[in-house]
Design an enzyme around this catalytic site. Structure first.
Site, short mmCIF file in Angstrom:
data_model
loop_
_atom_site.label_atom_id
_atom_site.label_comp_id
_atom_site.label_asym_id
_atom_site.label_seq_id
_atom_site.Cartn_x
_atom_site.Cartn_y
_atom_site.Cartn_z
N TYR A 1 0.87 -1.38 0.26
CA TYR A 1 0.17 -0.13 0.24
C TYR A 1 0.84 1.24 0.33
O TYR A 1 1.51 1.63 0.93
CB TYR A 1 -1.17 0.35 0.82
CG TYR A 1 -2.41 0.24 0.91
CD1 TYR A 1 -2.74 0.82 -0.39
CD2 TYR A 1 -2.84 -1.49 1.16
CE1 TYR A 1 -4.18 0.91 -0.01
CE2 TYR A 1 -4.53 -1.43 0.83
CZ TYR A 1 -4.71 0.17 0.19
OH TYR A 1 -6.27 0.23 -0.54
N GLU B 1 -0.90 4.53 -0.91
CA GLU B 1 -1.51 6.37 -0.74
C GLU B 1 -0.66 6.88 -0.40
O GLU B 1 0.30 7.35 0.25
CB GLU B 1 -2.65 5.56 0.43
CG GLU B 1 -3.47 5.07 -0.83
CD GLU B 1 -4.52 5.04 0.60
OE1 GLU B 1 -4.63 5.50 1.56
OE2 GLU B 1 -5.94 4.52 0.18
N ASP C 1 -6.70 14.29 -24.83
CA ASP C 1 -6.72 12.46 -24.69
C ASP C 1 -5.57 12.26 -26.37
O ASP C 1 -6.26 11.32 -26.78
CB ASP C 1 -7.42 12.43 -24.31
CG ASP C 1 -7.63 10.57 -24.57
OD1 ASP C 1 -6.45 9.69 -23.77
OD2 ASP C 1 -8.75 9.94 -23.80
N THR D 1 -3.00 6.62 -22.20
CA THR D 1 -3.44 5.47 -21.74
C THR D 1 -1.29 4.78 -21.54
O THR D 1 -0.52 5.78 -22.06
CB THR D 1 -3.83 4.51 -22.76
OG1 THR D 1 -3.73 4.41 -24.06
CG2 THR D 1 -5.61 4.36 -22.19
N LYS E 1 -1.45 1.45 -25.26
CA LYS E 1 -1.82 0.39 -26.90
C LYS E 1 -0.09 1.29 -27.46
O LYS E 1 0.63 0.30 -27.17
CB LYS E 1 -2.63 2.32 -27.21
CG LYS E 1 -4.00 2.11 -26.00
CD LYS E 1 -5.25 2.71 -26.62
CE LYS E 1 -6.52 2.38 -25.52
NZ LYS E 1 -7.53 3.44 -25.51
N ARG F 1 -1.52 -2.01 -18.73
CA ARG F 1 -2.65 -1.67 -18.78
C ARG F 1 -1.92 -0.36 -17.51
O ARG F 1 -2.15 -0.36 -16.63
CB ARG F 1 -3.93 -2.35 -18.54
CG ARG F 1 -3.97 -3.78 -19.00
CD ARG F 1 -5.21 -3.90 -19.02
NE ARG F 1 -6.20 -3.23 -19.81
CZ ARG F 1 -5.51 -3.43 -21.02
NH1 ARG F 1 -5.21 -4.23 -21.94
NH2 ARG F 1 -6.39 -2.25 -22.15
C1 LIG Z 1 -8.72 3.44 -25.00
C2 LIG Z 1 -9.00 5.17 -24.60
C3 LIG Z 1 -9.03 5.16 -23.25
C4 LIG Z 1 -9.45 4.77 -21.88
O1 LIG Z 1 -8.68 3.85 -21.59
P1 LIG Z 1 -9.09 2.20 -20.69
O2 LIG Z 1 -7.72 2.12 -20.40
O3 LIG Z 1 -9.57 1.51 -21.56
O4 LIG Z 1 -9.99 3.17 -20.20
C5 LIG Z 1 -9.23 7.29 -22.71
N1 LIG Z 1 -9.55 7.42 -23.85
C6 LIG Z 1 -9.64 7.02 -25.61
C7 LIG Z 1 -9.23 8.49 -26.79
C8 LIG Z 1 -9.06 6.54 -25.59
O5 LIG Z 1 -9.00 5.35 -26.63
#
Ligand SMILES: *Cc1c(COP(=O)(O)O)cnc(C)c1O
Length: 425
Positions: A47, A49, A192, A218, A221, A227
């Site tokens: 933990y 935090e 994002d 993220t 990807k 993840r």
């Molecule tokens: C994949 C994605 C997310 C979310 O990611 P998670 O890890 O699945 O929560 C947020 N914004 C965009 C544009 C994405 O393509």
């Protein structure tokens, strides 16, 4: 305790599935073995935090070093001064940005989900659409972000925040143009970059950091890590919007974001995943990552060209990044049917709405295809023709079980050239 054979057997089956198939889901990738190894370690027991040096628990002297390394490496990857590596996912990172910046009921503007946007950019089913007043821009008939519409809505509605970024958009973004209209109305620009982050890190797409106040991504990807989510600022700043922390104090943006992650939206950070993030960021800083990014783009363009030669309709006519959207209406196949049939032959991708789709989101007229995973496995431009030929063979024989079974065997044989985790048996 006895080893849980049931679960480990399923894990073995999943590894086999990943090895035998052609993985074309644009949001997926294969991490390095060391990234996976870090996640299965004792760090999961701890933990922590709080943040490095400011924890609520004892015994954090080791995880502090892990998390600080992750932060330092991430800052170097994107040449930024502030990074938070704790968000459990991309959606969590975005949730924290909303919490830091917006009050319930305030307006923001994002790309419509049906035009390539993400759930967290204001979908009615998501916290972002339920808690705040979501406004949307779309893409033109040509499939390019409709910047004029974005500007018109921004000027008319005065949203507090404008989000750029998408989950199913194959073109680069004009961040400077979005920033210009945001400055006119005093809005915050939030990028994002969940999908193209790896290509941005490699310097192969436009850099959002100079134009966008806040950037999230993220890590699993195109960044090819575990993840997870991250939040970054190129330069920290005293927020000009008078945003306050829960005690009513005005704070630097970095501090508002840290508070919004913990204690705002999360409890303990996943230090085993943060260790894996640090490893992935180290890999991105190594010499080979740029070549990986270049290969992704070369593969995506070769694949798009091969599809066009077979009369497939690519939204916006092509791709600048790692993915493409294909409208299957001229082939008289729905996205759902295409996805389900390709799955039988171990070619994995997802159905996707195309802009101005006349079918429901459960059926859709299109498919989304991405090349990060097959590029990680070692495919080059010359292999894209084979992949397109296999997909086309299925789609042109969509109800022929014998042909589908034949392609499944072809796929398995083809993929043997591209070993995945050979160290694991
Ligand atoms: C994949 C994605 C997310 C979310 O990611 P998670 O890890 O699945 O929560 C947020 N914004 C965009 C544009 C994405 O393509």
């Amino acid at each position: 305790m006895e080893r849980d054979k049931v679960i480990f057997d399923l894990i073995d089956q999943e590894l086999g599935r990943q090895r035998d198939g052609i993985e074309l889901i644009a949001s997926e990738n294969f991490t390095s073995l060391q990234v996976m190894e870090a996640m299965g370690t004792s760090l999961t027991n701890k933990y922590a935090e709080g943040y490095p040096g400011k924890r609520y628990y004892g015994g954090c002297e080791i995880v502090d070093q892990v998390e600080q390394l992750a932060i330092d490496r991430l800052r170097q990857v994107f040449n930024c001064t502030y990074a938070n590596v704790q968000p459990h996912s991309g959606a969590q990172a975005n949730g924290a940005v909303f919490l830091a910046v917006m009050k319930p009921g305030e307006k923001f503007l994002g790309l419509d989900l049906s035009m390539g946007g993400h759930l967290t950019h204001g979908s009615a089913a998501n916290f972002s659409g339920k808690t705040y007043q979501a406004l949307h821009y779309g893409v033109t008939k040509d499939g390019i972000v409709d910047y004029e519409q974005l500007e018109t809505i921004a000027r008319a509605e005065n949203p507090k925040m404008i989000i750029c970024g998408a989950s199913a958009y194959s073109r680069d973004w004009d961040y400077a143009r979005i920033r210009a209209v945001a400055d006119e109305i005093g809005a915050i620009v939030f990028a994002d970059i969940a999908h193209p982050a790896g290509l941005i890190a490699a310097g192969l797409l436009k850099d959002p950091f100079d134009h966008c106040h806040i950037v999230t991504s993220t890590t699993h990807k195109t960044l090819r890590g575990p993840r997870g989510g991250i939040i970054m600022l190129r330069h920290d700043f005293e927020n000009p919007w008078g945003l306050k922390d829960p005690k009513g104090n005005t704070r630097m943006m970095s501090s508002l974001l840290d508070l919004a992650v913990f204690p705002g939206t999360q409890g303990g950070p996943l230090e085993h995943v943060i260790a894996a993030k640090a490893i992935a960021f180290g890999e991105i800083l190594s010499a080979d990552f740029k070549a990986y990014g270049q290969q992704i783009i070369a593969n995506a363009q070769a694949m798009a060209k091969a599809f066009v030669a077979k009369d497939y309709q690519i939204i916006s006519g092509g791709t600048d990044n790692h993915l493409m959207l294909i409208d299957l209406r001229n082939k008289n196949i729905t996205g759902k049917k295409a996805q389900e049939t390709l799955d039988k032959a171990h070619i994995t991708l997802n159905k996707n709405a195309v802009p101005y789709d006349d079918k429901s989101p459960f059926v859709t007229s299109g498919i989304r295809i991405g090349v990060p995973s097959i590029t990680t496995r070692g495919m080059k431009e010359e292999h894209m023709q084979t992949v397109v030929d296999l997909i086309d063979k299925i789609l042109m024989n969509i109800d022929d079980e014998a042909i589908i079974a034949g392609v499944k065997e072809e796929v398995k044989t083809f993929m043997k050239q591209f070993p995945l985790y050979p160290e694991l048996n």
